[in-house]
Design a protein around this motif. Structure first.
Motif, PDB file in Angstrom:
ATOM      1  N   LEU A  49      -8.419  66.656  45.996  1.00 57.50           N
ATOM      2  CA  LEU A  49      -8.506  66.677  44.537  1.00 57.50           C
ATOM      3  C   LEU A  49      -7.738  65.510  43.925  1.00 57.50           C
ATOM      4  N   ALA A  50      -6.534  65.258  44.423  1.00 61.97           N
ATOM      5  CA  ALA A  50      -5.720  64.156  43.898  1.00 61.97           C
ATOM      6  C   ALA A  50      -6.422  62.816  44.092  1.00 61.97           C
ATOM      7  N   LYS A  51      -7.006  62.625  45.263  1.00 62.81           N
ATOM      8  CA  LYS A  51      -7.725  61.376  45.520  1.00 62.81           C
ATOM      9  C   LYS A  51      -8.971  61.263  44.643  1.00 62.81           C
ATOM     10  N   HIS A  52      -9.694  62.371  44.512  1.00 63.20           N
ATOM     11  CA  HIS A  52     -10.914  62.348  43.707  1.00 63.20           C
ATOM     12  C   HIS A  52     -10.615  61.996  42.246  1.00 63.20           C
ATOM     13  N   TYR A  53      -9.594  62.620  41.686  1.00 64.73           N
ATOM     14  CA  TYR A  53      -9.260  62.396  40.276  1.00 64.73           C
ATOM     15  C   TYR A  53      -8.286  61.239  40.063  1.00 64.73           C
ATOM     16  N   ASN A  54      -7.797  60.655  41.158  1.00 60.57           N
ATOM     17  CA  ASN A  54      -6.807  59.577  41.105  1.00 60.57           C
ATOM     18  C   ASN A  54      -5.569  59.996  40.304  1.00 60.57           C
ATOM     19  N   VAL A  55      -5.054  61.154  40.665  1.00 57.82           N
ATOM     20  CA  VAL A  55      -3.822  61.667  40.069  1.00 57.82           C
ATOM     21  C   VAL A  55      -2.887  62.082  41.200  1.00 57.82           C
ATOM     22  N   SER A  56      -1.639  62.336  40.840  1.00 59.52           N
ATOM     23  CA  SER A  56      -0.692  62.783  41.859  1.00 59.52           C
ATOM     24  C   SER A  56      -0.821  64.284  42.088  1.00 59.52           C
ATOM     25  N   ILE A  57      -0.426  64.707  43.263  1.00 55.67           N
ATOM     26  CA  ILE A  57      -0.388  66.141  43.548  1.00 55.67           C
ATOM     27  C   ILE A  57       0.615  66.817  42.630  1.00 55.67           C
ATOM     28  N   ASP A  58       1.713  66.131  42.324  1.00 53.22           N
ATOM     29  CA  ASP A  58       2.703  66.681  41.394  1.00 53.22           C
ATOM     30  C   ASP A  58       2.075  66.967  40.031  1.00 53.22           C
ATOM     31  N   TYR A  59       1.160  66.121  39.597  1.00 55.63           N
ATOM     32  CA  TYR A  59       0.481  66.357  38.327  1.00 55.63           C
ATOM     33  C   TYR A  59      -0.380  67.615  38.413  1.00 55.63           C
ATOM     34  N   ILE A  60      -1.140  67.750  39.486  1.00 55.11           N
ATOM     35  CA  ILE A  60      -1.986  68.931  39.659  1.00 55.11           C
ATOM     36  C   ILE A  60      -1.150  70.199  39.658  1.00 55.11           C
ATOM     37  N   LEU A  61       0.012  70.142  40.309  1.00 51.83           N
ATOM     38  CA  LEU A  61       0.873  71.316  40.419  1.00 51.83           C
ATOM     39  C   LEU A  61       1.690  71.588  39.161  1.00 51.83           C
ATOM     40  N   THR A  64       4.925  67.341  37.054  1.00 52.01           N
ATOM     41  CA  THR A  64       5.092  66.196  36.170  1.00 52.01           C
ATOM     42  C   THR A  64       3.892  66.100  35.241  1.00 52.01           C
ATOM     43  N   ASP A  65       4.081  65.389  34.140  1.00 49.80           N
ATOM     44  CA  ASP A  65       2.978  65.134  33.221  1.00 49.80           C
ATOM     45  C   ASP A  65       2.412  63.731  33.419  1.00 49.80           C
ATOM     46  N   ILE A  66       2.932  63.022  34.406  1.00 49.92           N
ATOM     47  CA  ILE A  66       2.460  61.668  34.719  1.00 49.92           C
ATOM     48  C   ILE A  66       1.298  61.793  35.698  1.00 49.92           C
ATOM     49  N   LYS A  67       0.134  61.327  35.268  1.00 47.68           N
ATOM     50  CA  LYS A  67      -1.067  61.481  36.087  1.00 47.68           C
ATOM     51  C   LYS A  67      -1.110  60.542  37.274  1.00 47.68           C
ATOM     52  N   GLU A  68      -0.699  59.309  37.080  1.00 44.55           N
ATOM     53  CA  GLU A  68      -0.881  58.287  38.104  1.00 44.55           C
ATOM     54  C   GLU A  68      -0.040  58.569  39.335  1.00 44.55           C
TER      55      GLU A  68
END
Length: 73
Positions: A49-61, A64-68
């Motif tokens: 999911l993180a790779k697909h959306y190009n976001v960090s796993i921390d963002y998904i969880l 953090t509010d930082i997507k990159e």
């Protein structure tokens, strides 16, 4: 744990639960349970999911509010 962010990311990218389930290699019902927090998301799925959306796993969880994702050099 409720993963609202994966639902938000999916909707923001105009994708269906079925499309994401296909990317993850699971069925739609399993993915829907991930979104609703009825089933824990395996690390391998979080990585996809993180790779697909190009976001960090921390963002998904929601850590953090930082997507990159942070890339170490």
């Amino acid at each position: 744990m409720y993963f609202k962010r994966i639902a938000d990311l999916r909707i923001d990218n105009d994708m269906t639960q079925q499309q994401i389930a296909d990317i993850l290699g699971c069925n739609r019902q399993v993915y829907a349970r991930y979104e609703r927090g009825l089933r824990e998301i395996p690390i391998s799925m979080l990585i996809k999911l993180a790779k697909h959306y190009n976001v960090s796993i921390d963002y998904i969880l929601g850590i953090t509010d930082i997507k990159e994702p942070r890339i170490k050099k």
